[in-house]
Design a protein around this motif. Structure first.
Motif, PDB file in Angstrom:
ATOM      1  N   ALA A 153     -17.410  17.249 -16.834  1.00  0.00           N
ATOM      2  CA  ALA A 153     -18.813  16.891 -17.074  1.00  0.00           C
ATOM      3  C   ALA A 153     -19.555  18.212 -17.285  1.00  0.00           C
ATOM      4  N   PRO A 154     -19.532  18.758 -18.502  1.00  0.00           N
ATOM      5  CA  PRO A 154     -20.022  20.118 -18.731  1.00  0.00           C
ATOM      6  C   PRO A 154     -21.542  20.237 -18.601  1.00  0.00           C
ATOM      7  N   ASP A 155     -21.981  21.457 -18.405  1.00  0.00           N
ATOM      8  CA  ASP A 155     -23.396  21.787 -18.304  1.00  0.00           C
ATOM      9  C   ASP A 155     -24.066  21.524 -19.661  1.00  0.00           C
ATOM     10  N   PRO A 156     -25.032  20.625 -19.750  1.00  0.00           N
ATOM     11  CA  PRO A 156     -25.689  20.325 -21.036  1.00  0.00           C
ATOM     12  C   PRO A 156     -26.313  21.555 -21.690  1.00  0.00           C
ATOM     13  N   ALA A 157     -26.914  22.422 -20.880  1.00  0.00           N
ATOM     14  CA  ALA A 157     -27.540  23.625 -21.440  1.00  0.00           C
ATOM     15  C   ALA A 157     -26.503  24.533 -22.097  1.00  0.00           C
ATOM     16  N   LEU A 158     -25.324  24.648 -21.471  1.00  0.00           N
ATOM     17  CA  LEU A 158     -24.270  25.477 -22.043  1.00  0.00           C
ATOM     18  C   LEU A 158     -23.745  24.857 -23.331  1.00  0.00           C
ATOM     19  N   MET A 159     -23.607  23.547 -23.361  1.00  0.00           N
ATOM     20  CA  MET A 159     -23.123  22.876 -24.573  1.00  0.00           C
ATOM     21  C   MET A 159     -24.102  23.066 -25.730  1.00  0.00           C
ATOM     22  N   LEU A 160     -25.398  23.002 -25.451  1.00  0.00           N
ATOM     23  CA  LEU A 160     -26.393  23.253 -26.498  1.00  0.00           C
ATOM     24  C   LEU A 160     -26.282  24.682 -27.009  1.00  0.00           C
ATOM     25  N   ARG A 161     -26.040  25.595 -26.096  1.00  0.00           N
ATOM     26  CA  ARG A 161     -25.874  26.996 -26.485  1.00  0.00           C
ATOM     27  C   ARG A 161     -24.663  27.169 -27.392  1.00  0.00           C
ATOM     28  N   LEU A 162     -23.592  26.452 -27.107  1.00  0.00           N
ATOM     29  CA  LEU A 162     -22.386  26.548 -27.929  1.00  0.00           C
ATOM     30  C   LEU A 162     -22.621  25.956 -29.323  1.00  0.00           C
ATOM     31  N   ARG A 163     -23.390  24.881 -29.387  1.00  0.00           N
ATOM     32  CA  ARG A 163     -23.683  24.269 -30.696  1.00  0.00           C
ATOM     33  C   ARG A 163     -24.536  25.187 -31.573  1.00  0.00           C
ATOM     34  N   ALA A 164     -25.275  26.085 -30.942  1.00  0.00           N
ATOM     35  CA  ALA A 164     -26.175  26.963 -31.691  1.00  0.00           C
ATOM     36  C   ALA A 164     -25.500  28.247 -32.158  1.00  0.00           C
ATOM     37  N   LEU A 165     -24.234  28.450 -31.819  1.00  0.00           N
ATOM     38  CA  LEU A 165     -23.538  29.672 -32.209  1.00  0.00           C
ATOM     39  C   LEU A 165     -23.396  29.744 -33.725  1.00  0.00           C
ATOM     40  N   SER A 166     -23.325  30.966 -34.249  1.00  0.00           N
ATOM     41  CA  SER A 166     -23.162  31.152 -35.693  1.00  0.00           C
ATOM     42  C   SER A 166     -22.009  32.116 -35.959  1.00  0.00           C
TER      43      SER A 166
END
Length: 348
Positions: A117-130
């Motif tokens: 059950a991952p940290d939502p904030a961390l998952m959003l950060r990963l989606r924003a990577l370029s």
């Protein structure tokens, strides 16, 4: 309709999942395969045998197999550490992680916090990577390893998707190639797995070209796109999709290994290591390991879900049998459908 198709359809109807599929295999051939239902819950296009299903964390055994092949090729070592692989990143990550080995990552003993059950904030950060995938995975590695370990590395098992992502990043650093390319070159192509890829299968279209994953109570289809799977950086932990017969080729390799037979893909000692459970934790490299009386010994098993799909792989070496079960929904009902179907097929 075959007996297997009847069983699959009965379980599918009972649990209300859009589609359900099962394949039964031995170490040398596919014995039976059946799929029933629809690609989308709100559309009538039926599933076909060659359709691709997302298998989630069942990808982990594939990543472990890739690592094993690279070890045999002299490109990696089981005891290789995060620190020695990424010396330029040591100042950005917790010192406790510097000595974590590749083997520890694959056995979920790297000290990284449990993340089913991952940290939502961390998952959003990963989606924003370029950047390209290799760059993104190095960035993600830093983001994860800046955090305090949940336990001293090596001290206990903590199931970690990020651990497998980091193992994939280590393979990328050692070879200069992205994990996706490595998987095709070292695992999929040698096994002649053709209908296989990454992320949600298919392309957006009014008439679905492949099954769609479903949210909620299996009634909300999700079109292929960025939100149809976990962030691509997590690929080594769980973004593979494939057709059942192609997945069976990989499962047969591991059934063969579990029976102590030689394979052209791996040295015997390397192959054995993939299934060893040195800490008696019920988990080897990408496989849960349990003993079951009905299987007359050890069973290798793993489930996978990105919350929109559910997949289950079970191998019983002493019986020379394996079962692969898939559905295009990730709800509790989907899990129950797969588990019920497994029970009926493994205990006829």
């Amino acid at each position: 309709m075959s007996t297997l198709q009847q069983q699959v359809e009965s379980v599918r109807n009972a649990h209300g999942v859009p589609a359900l599929g099962a394949l039964i295999l031995s170490s040398t051939r596919v014995l039976e395969v059946a799929l029933t239902g629809k690609r989308r819950a709100d559309e009538e296009t039926p599933v076909r045998e060659e359709d691709r299903f997302h298998i989630g964390s069942c990808t982990k055994a594939m990543t472990a197999t890739l690592i094993a092949r690279l070890v045999d090729a002299g490109k990696l070592r089981w005891e290789q550490t995060i620190g020695e692989t990424f010396p330029a990143l040591k100042s950005e990550i917790r010192e406790a992680y510097h000595a974590v080995t590749l083997e520890q990552l694959l056995l979920h003993r790297g000290g990284i916090p449990e993340d089913r059950a991952p940290d939502p904030a961390l998952m959003l950060r990963l989606r924003a990577l370029s950047g390209d995938m290799q760059t993104q995975r190095r960035q993600a590695l830093v983001a994860v390893l800046q955090r305090e370990p949940a336990a001293p590395p090596g001290s206990q098992m903590l199931y970690s998707n990020f651990g497998y992502m980091i193992a994939g990043a280590i393979a990328e650093q050692a070879t200069g190639e992205p994990w996706e390319t490595l998987m095709r070159r070292w695992v999929f192509n040698p096994l002649k797995m053709r209908r296989v890829g990454f992320g949600a299968p298919g392309k957006p279209a009014r008439k679905p070209d492949q099954p769609r994953g479903h949210l909620g109570q299996c009634r909300t289809p999700v079109e292929p796109g960025p939100l149809a799977d976990n962030p691509p950086v997590l690929g080594p932990a769980g973004t593979v999709h494939c057709a059942l017969r192609d997945w069976a080729k990989f499962a047969q390799l591991h059934l063969w290994i579990a029976q102590g037979k030689r394979t052209a893909l791996l040295k015997p000692e390397t192959a054995r290591r993939l299934h060893e459970d040195p800490y008696k934790q019920g988990y080897s490299m990408g496989w849960g390991t349990v003993s079951r009386s009905w299987a007359k010994g050890q069973v290798l098993m793993h489930a996978g879900s990105n919350t929109m799909w559910y997949a289950l792989a079970v191998l019983a070496p002493a019986l020379d049998r394996g079962w692969l079960i898939v559905t295009n929904c990730g709800s509790d009902a989907a899990q129950q459908a797969c588990e019920q179907l497994l029970h009926e097929l493994a205990h006829p």
